[in-house]
Design a protein around this motif. Structure first.
Motif, mmCIF file in Angstrom:
data_model
loop_
_atom_site.group_PDB
_atom_site.id
_atom_site.type_symbol
_atom_site.label_atom_id
_atom_site.label_comp_id
_atom_site.label_asym_id
_atom_site.label_seq_id
_atom_site.Cartn_x
_atom_site.Cartn_y
_atom_site.Cartn_z
ATOM 1 N N ALA A 132 31.987 15.053 -32.946
ATOM 2 C CA ALA A 132 30.781 14.882 -33.757
ATOM 3 C C ALA A 132 29.954 13.694 -33.267
ATOM 4 O O ALA A 132 28.713 13.771 -33.203
ATOM 5 N N LEU A 133 30.612 12.602 -32.919
ATOM 6 C CA LEU A 133 29.873 11.442 -32.413
ATOM 7 C C LEU A 133 29.251 11.727 -31.048
ATOM 8 O O LEU A 133 28.148 11.259 -30.748
ATOM 9 N N ARG A 167 32.684 5.119 -28.309
ATOM 10 C CA ARG A 167 33.636 4.455 -27.401
ATOM 11 C C ARG A 167 34.789 3.833 -28.183
ATOM 12 O O ARG A 167 35.952 3.900 -27.758
ATOM 13 N N GLN A 168 34.481 3.198 -29.310
ATOM 14 C CA GLN A 168 35.538 2.589 -30.125
ATOM 15 C C GLN A 168 36.488 3.650 -30.686
ATOM 16 O O GLN A 168 37.705 3.460 -30.722
ATOM 17 N N VAL A 169 35.949 4.777 -31.112
ATOM 18 C CA VAL A 169 36.802 5.858 -31.615
ATOM 19 C C VAL A 169 37.653 6.412 -30.484
ATOM 20 O O VAL A 169 38.837 6.720 -30.653
ATOM 21 N N TRP A 170 37.056 6.532 -29.299
ATOM 22 C CA TRP A 170 37.796 7.050 -28.155
ATOM 23 C C TRP A 170 38.949 6.119 -27.785
ATOM 24 O O TRP A 170 40.062 6.562 -27.484
ATOM 25 N N ALA A 207 20.967 6.359 -30.059
ATOM 26 C CA ALA A 207 21.902 6.869 -29.052
ATOM 27 C C ALA A 207 22.825 5.762 -28.555
ATOM 28 O O ALA A 207 24.016 5.981 -28.345
ATOM 29 N N GLY A 208 22.281 4.559 -28.376
ATOM 30 C CA GLY A 208 23.115 3.444 -27.908
ATOM 31 C C GLY A 208 24.163 3.052 -28.934
ATOM 32 O O GLY A 208 25.336 2.831 -28.596
#
Length: 150
Positions: A45-46, A28-31, A20-21
């Motif tokens: 999906a993430l 967060r990086q994709v966001w 989960a971490g």
């Protein structure tokens, strides 16, 4: 707490922290990469993966080996429930001994028929009677006396 239970709980901690971490950091990086536009399918999906891994890890931490044992016990109960009503099929060609087995085999599906059981019993008995009528007609046709003139 047994070693087996401890192993399941530590697995839950590992899934919670690393699974989960790690997926949270990746999310967060994709966001951040897509911060100016609408949410992408990859973000969704993430997020779902993060939630699933976090939930599984937390359940393993709380319940330990009982979680897996409960799943296994439920699967075993379902298997016993499915195989309880299965009877071996008879291997005979004699219709006198065959029709009780047909009636017995028809009673198991009637157990699941619920409110339609009366109709199912009626149809089974009509089919049985029709088979007996055909058999009686065949026996009578074989025993007809031949006329002397022909």
């Amino acid at each position: 707490m047994t070693k087996r239970d401890l192993r399941h709980r530590l697995t839950g901690v590992a899934v919670l922290l690393f699974g989960a971490g790690g997926s949270t950091l990746l999310h967060r990086q994709v966001w951040e990469a897509h911060a100016k536009g609408p949410a992408s399918a990859l973000e969704g999906a993430l997020g779902l993966l993060t939630f699933a891994l976090g939930s599984l890890g937390l359940l393993l931490v709380i319940n330990g080996a009982r979680l897996r044992d409960g799943w296994k016990r439920d699967c075993d109960r379902a298997m016993r429930r499915r195989t309880r009503h299965i009877r071996p099929r008879p291997r005979t060609n004699q219709s006198e001994t065959h029709h009780p087995f047909i009636a017995a085999a028809a009673m198991d599906p009637m157990h699941y028929a619920g409110g339609r059981a009366a109709l199912a019993a009626f149809l089974v008995m009509r089919a049985h009677q029709a088979a007996l009528d055909v058999r009686a007609a065949n026996v009578a046709a074989k025993q007809e006396p031949k006329s002397p003139g022909r």
